[in-house]
Design a protein around this motif. Structure first.
Motif, PDB file in Angstrom:
ATOM      1  N   GLU A 125       0.849  -1.184   0.000  1.00 15.51           N
ATOM      2  CA  GLU A 125       0.000   0.000   0.000  1.00 15.51           C
ATOM      3  C   GLU A 125       0.892   1.244   0.000  1.00 15.51           C
ATOM      4  O   GLU A 125       2.020   1.209   0.471  1.00 15.51           O
ATOM      5  CB  GLU A 125      -0.902  -0.022   1.248  1.00 15.51           C
ATOM      6  CG  GLU A 125      -2.003  -1.081   1.118  1.00 15.51           C
ATOM      7  CD  GLU A 125      -2.361  -1.765   2.424  1.00 15.51           C
ATOM      8  OE1 GLU A 125      -1.482  -1.854   3.318  1.00 15.51           O
ATOM      9  OE2 GLU A 125      -3.514  -2.243   2.533  1.00 15.51           O
ATOM     10  N   ASN A 126       0.352   2.314  -0.516  1.00 15.94           N
ATOM     11  CA  ASN A 126       1.055   3.591  -0.506  1.00 15.94           C
ATOM     12  C   ASN A 126       1.034   4.117   0.935  1.00 15.94           C
ATOM     13  O   ASN A 126      -0.015   4.104   1.573  1.00 15.94           O
ATOM     14  CB  ASN A 126       0.317   4.555  -1.449  1.00 15.94           C
ATOM     15  CG  ASN A 126       1.132   5.777  -1.802  1.00 15.94           C
ATOM     16  OD1 ASN A 126       1.680   6.443  -0.938  1.00 15.94           O
ATOM     17  ND2 ASN A 126       1.209   6.064  -3.088  1.00 15.94           N
ATOM     18  N   PRO A 127       2.175   4.582   1.480  1.00 16.69           N
ATOM     19  CA  PRO A 127       2.153   5.015   2.881  1.00 16.69           C
ATOM     20  C   PRO A 127       1.525   6.388   3.084  1.00 16.69           C
ATOM     21  O   PRO A 127       1.291   6.795   4.219  1.00 16.69           O
ATOM     22  CB  PRO A 127       3.637   5.047   3.259  1.00 16.69           C
ATOM     23  CG  PRO A 127       4.352   5.311   1.978  1.00 16.69           C
ATOM     24  CD  PRO A 127       3.525   4.654   0.898  1.00 16.69           C
ATOM     25  N   SER A 165      -4.511   1.569  -7.001  1.00 13.50           N
ATOM     26  CA  SER A 165      -4.260   1.086  -5.637  1.00 13.50           C
ATOM     27  C   SER A 165      -2.886   1.453  -5.108  1.00 13.50           C
ATOM     28  O   SER A 165      -2.726   1.653  -3.907  1.00 13.50           O
ATOM     29  CB  SER A 165      -4.397  -0.435  -5.583  1.00 13.50           C
ATOM     30  OG  SER A 165      -5.713  -0.834  -5.867  1.00 13.50           O
ATOM     31  N   LYS A 166      -1.891   1.489  -5.992  1.00 13.95           N
ATOM     32  CA  LYS A 166      -0.515   1.626  -5.516  1.00 13.95           C
ATOM     33  C   LYS A 166      -0.061   3.080  -5.629  1.00 13.95           C
ATOM     34  O   LYS A 166       0.017   3.796  -4.648  1.00 13.95           O
ATOM     35  CB  LYS A 166       0.400   0.716  -6.337  1.00 13.95           C
ATOM     36  CG  LYS A 166      -0.093  -0.723  -6.472  1.00 13.95           C
ATOM     37  CD  LYS A 166      -0.083  -1.465  -5.171  1.00 13.95           C
ATOM     38  CE  LYS A 166      -0.471  -2.923  -5.385  1.00 13.95           C
ATOM     39  NZ  LYS A 166      -0.634  -3.645  -4.141  1.00 13.95           N
ATOM     40  N   ALA A 189      -2.568   5.635  -4.138  1.00 12.55           N
ATOM     41  CA  ALA A 189      -2.938   5.484  -2.721  1.00 12.55           C
ATOM     42  C   ALA A 189      -4.439   5.291  -2.528  1.00 12.55           C
ATOM     43  O   ALA A 189      -5.020   5.760  -1.553  1.00 12.55           O
ATOM     44  CB  ALA A 189      -2.451   6.693  -1.902  1.00 12.55           C
ATOM     45  N   LEU A 190      -5.065   4.589  -3.475  1.00 11.13           N
ATOM     46  CA  LEU A 190      -6.505   4.354  -3.360  1.00 11.13           C
ATOM     47  C   LEU A 190      -6.834   2.857  -3.329  1.00 11.13           C
ATOM     48  O   LEU A 190      -7.833   2.411  -3.906  1.00 11.13           O
ATOM     49  CB  LEU A 190      -7.250   5.054  -4.503  1.00 11.13           C
ATOM     50  CG  LEU A 190      -7.275   6.591  -4.399  1.00 11.13           C
ATOM     51  CD1 LEU A 190      -7.824   7.223  -5.682  1.00 11.13           C
ATOM     52  CD2 LEU A 190      -8.101   7.053  -3.198  1.00 11.13           C
ATOM     53  N   ALA A 191      -6.024   2.082  -2.623  1.00 11.65           N
ATOM     54  CA  ALA A 191      -6.302   0.642  -2.496  1.00 11.65           C
ATOM     55  C   ALA A 191      -7.690   0.408  -1.893  1.00 11.65           C
ATOM     56  O   ALA A 191      -8.354  -0.579  -2.200  1.00 11.65           O
ATOM     57  CB  ALA A 191      -5.237  -0.032  -1.636  1.00 11.65           C
ATOM     58  N   LEU A 214      -8.125   5.331   3.027  1.00 14.80           N
ATOM     59  CA  LEU A 214      -8.334   4.896   1.642  1.00 14.80           C
ATOM     60  C   LEU A 214      -7.096   4.261   1.028  1.00 14.80           C
ATOM     61  O   LEU A 214      -7.186   3.521   0.065  1.00 14.80           O
ATOM     62  CB  LEU A 214      -8.767   6.079   0.779  1.00 14.80           C
ATOM     63  CG  LEU A 214     -10.128   6.645   1.147  1.00 14.80           C
ATOM     64  CD1 LEU A 214     -10.432   7.837   0.261  1.00 14.80           C
ATOM     65  CD2 LEU A 214     -11.209   5.590   1.007  1.00 14.80           C
ATOM     66  N   ARG A 215      -5.933   4.582   1.583  1.00 14.79           N
ATOM     67  CA  ARG A 215      -4.716   4.000   1.022  1.00 14.79           C
ATOM     68  C   ARG A 215      -4.599   2.513   1.368  1.00 14.79           C
ATOM     69  O   ARG A 215      -3.819   1.798   0.764  1.00 14.79           O
ATOM     70  CB  ARG A 215      -3.483   4.780   1.509  1.00 14.79           C
ATOM     71  CG  ARG A 215      -3.189   4.578   2.970  1.00 14.79           C
ATOM     72  CD  ARG A 215      -1.927   5.291   3.431  1.00 14.79           C
ATOM     73  NE  ARG A 215      -1.605   4.898   4.802  1.00 14.79           N
ATOM     74  CZ  ARG A 215      -0.968   3.773   5.119  1.00 14.79           C
ATOM     75  NH1 ARG A 215      -0.556   2.953   4.206  1.00 14.79           N
ATOM     76  NH2 ARG A 215      -0.748   3.467   6.393  1.00 14.79           N
ATOM     77  N   LEU A 216      -5.384   2.071   2.355  1.00 17.00           N
ATOM     78  CA  LEU A 216      -5.304   0.677   2.808  1.00 17.00           C
ATOM     79  C   LEU A 216      -6.360  -0.189   2.138  1.00 17.00           C
ATOM     80  O   LEU A 216      -7.487   0.249   1.901  1.00 17.00           O
ATOM     81  CB  LEU A 216      -5.503   0.609   4.322  1.00 17.00           C
ATOM     82  CG  LEU A 216      -4.455   1.341   5.171  1.00 17.00           C
ATOM     83  CD1 LEU A 216      -4.868   1.341   6.643  1.00 17.00           C
ATOM     84  CD2 LEU A 216      -3.084   0.684   5.002  1.00 17.00           C
ATOM     85  N   TYR A 217      -5.985  -1.426   1.875  1.00 20.43           N
ATOM     86  CA  TYR A 217      -6.975  -2.369   1.355  1.00 20.43           C
ATOM     87  C   TYR A 217      -8.127  -2.500   2.332  1.00 20.43           C
ATOM     88  O   TYR A 217      -7.937  -2.446   3.543  1.00 20.43           O
ATOM     89  CB  TYR A 217      -6.328  -3.739   1.127  1.00 20.43           C
ATOM     90  CG  TYR A 217      -5.474  -3.764  -0.108  1.00 20.43           C
ATOM     91  CD1 TYR A 217      -6.055  -3.926  -1.353  1.00 20.43           C
ATOM     92  CD2 TYR A 217      -4.102  -3.586  -0.037  1.00 20.43           C
ATOM     93  CE1 TYR A 217      -5.284  -3.912  -2.498  1.00 20.43           C
ATOM     94  CE2 TYR A 217      -3.322  -3.569  -1.188  1.00 20.43           C
ATOM     95  CZ  TYR A 217      -3.923  -3.727  -2.414  1.00 20.43           C
ATOM     96  OH  TYR A 217      -3.167  -3.702  -3.546  1.00 20.43           O
TER      97      TYR A 217
END
Lengths: 350, 350
Positions: A22-24, A201-202, A205-207, B46-49
């Motif tokens: 995931e993007n931090p 997602s990556k 940063a919208l996983a 939102l950045r997290l699954y």
């Protein structure tokens, strides 16, 4: 049929979560503004069906890539374009090809469609022979580029040469392209058998929002538009993804921070004596070693457990010789990287 | 392969939009609160699954229906449970059954899986013979209940009798159950071959969010959990759907307003001499007639055009004798219903 195994998603707090790439950083503020606007007026817009073909997202992607909007197909989720491609182009007698190692979801999707999987092993230097892939017999071949979990990227010239000699459909899965120096979008514009898939997602940063799309040659787009569900992406995801794609400055700043952290982490680990793959992604594949522990799957598992006890989560890929000795470490914030480096030092020094 | 044709979604304003059975009222304020909370802290969540199996939605549905959470499968969209069921249970040699008329998406999904479609015609009184359906030979039969586009509901006792004599999997598509007096959830608890599917699009006014789920017998749930994509529902949709399902008071109030408008509209149209189907849904199927125009497909098309010129959108179903003479009218707000009735009067009186 075997289900895909996603990375662990710990529910409690306090974890340094470096296991699912995931993007931090939080997403573009423009994406948030777009969602808040879509929730205005007591959420009145939510009662209405969204654009059936995700027009806002497709228009933004068209502007970003200089690609014909009609030939962009949005998915229900970042993996949905892969799913649609397998549904349309694979099945009994039409097999799915992939490099080993690469994304373990492809065989799961292939099995759901009754398609066999042809696995072409990467060589120890992480390269592949064009002829071997071109003649593998797959109806559709998934080239994860940059590769996950290895992290390395194949050059567009090599991918072009492969596309030109491969008789089937070549899908270039560019989930990590935001972190790479090159991409293959031009091939999808130029060649009739190349599709490029992207996810928000990556890099964006919208996983949490599950948005992705495919850049297709005209004939492939026409087929996928027929196979996909109507209304397959929700209203908030559509507007947020569109706004995120428009915000190129946010992407440039965020990616440059992540790439700087990646360089720093790589240098620190090399200094500890670990073997570190070059990376064109937001993760590093690194092989832990110490004076007591030579590179091995057992050593990797030991380091994994050591980190986990310190609430640092990374990921193991024990099922392939090119990854079995390594940890895959997602690039986190600077603070998270410092925590990881401290723990890696503690493990290495025993 | 033929794509599903969704209803028209006009982009400009000023339309009285009664053509795609959207809820005329904004969704539960609790759903909005849940989404705003998920956007807090610069959207950091939102950045997290999201939960890979949509746990918040499944837990709320479990409480609502008194159903085992493990046997509830969430979809990417409201139609995704239908899609998953067809992927898992239909294919070449395993055909899909449906009543005619019913939801025109089933044949599209069946074709994508290479499954034949067995169409069992409803009788002119909108009933079906249990034996005819039970012996139709389908591997999986979709019973839209209440039926769309007819609007009528089949009684749970009849559905139970069908399930007990049908050797395949019976899927009861309860998209409109919020507006009906009964449902078949108890059958999905009791019988090993009954699945009930639900959507948040109609009753819960969340068509923009694309959420749905299936209540399954244990063995079916186990299969669908393997076929579905991981992380197949986004974070905002998960929390909004969960909050909406919890807000039973909002649902009761909203449904009672819509049912009151439905009764009013039906009475007005009957008074004009139109034939109106009984409805257990948020729409009416009504056959326009006037002194000059007897019931016919041409009359329906004429009324449709007359309404459309006044910026009132309804829907025609010209391809089946039980619907060809009729308009399907979604129940709107009281103001929209008054506008529709005024236009219907103007058309009827010529």
């Amino acid at each position: 049929m075997v289900a895909y195994t996603p990375g662990e998603q710990p529910q409690g707090g306090g974890w340094v979560k470096l296991n699912t790439n995931e993007n931090p950083y939080p997403p573009s503020p423009r994406a948030l503004e777009a969602m808040r606007a879509a929730l205005a007026d007591e959420g009145a817009l939510l009662r209405l069906y969204p654009s059936p073909d995700a027009a806002p997202l497709r228009q933004a992607a068209a502007r970003l890539h200089g690609f014909d909007e009609r030939h962009i197909v949005a998915g229900d989720g970042p993996d949905d374009p892969l799913n649609l491609l397998i549904r349309a182009y694979a099945g009994p007698g039409r097999s799915v090809g992939m490099l080993m190692p690469s994304y373990s979801l492809y065989p799961v999707l292939a099995a759901a469609q009754g398609a066999e999987v042809i696995r072409v092993p990467l060589m120890p230097d992480y390269s592949f022979e064009i002829e071997t892939v071109a003649r593998c017999g797959a109806a559709v071949f998934f080239l994860t580029n940059p590769n996950a979990p290895l992290g390395v990227a194949f050059k567009p010239e090599k991918v072009r040469a492969l596309a030109e000699s491969f008789p089937g459909l070549l899908v270039i899965d560019e989930a990590y392209a935001a972190f790479a120096e090159t991409d293959c979008v031009e091939l999808a514009k130029a060649l009739p058998n190349v599709v490029v898939t992207r996810t928000l997602s990556k890099g964006h940063a919208l996983a949490g929002l599950r948005a992705g799309y495919a850049l297709c040659p005209p004939e492939v787009a026409e087929v996928l538009h027929r196979v996909r569900d109507s209304y397959n992406l929700d209203r908030l995801a559509q507007v947020a993804a569109a706004a995120a794609l428009e915000d190129r400055e946010w992407l440039a700043v965020t990616v440059s921070k992540i790439c700087a952290s990646r360089t720093m982490l790589s240098e620190e680990l090399v200094r500890l004596g670990w073997k570190v793959n070059p990376s064109a992604t937001n993760f590093l594949l690194a092989t832990p070693v110490s004076a007591q522990c030579p590179a091995s799957a057992a050593t990797a598992a030991h380091a994994f457990d050591f980190l986990r006890q310190r609430k640092i989560l990374v990921r193991l890929f024990p099922h392939h010789p090119l990854t079995a000795n390594a940890l895959r470490i997602s690039i986190g914030t600077e603070v998270e990287m410092a925590q990881f480096v401290a723990a890696a030092k503690a493990w290495t020094k025993g």
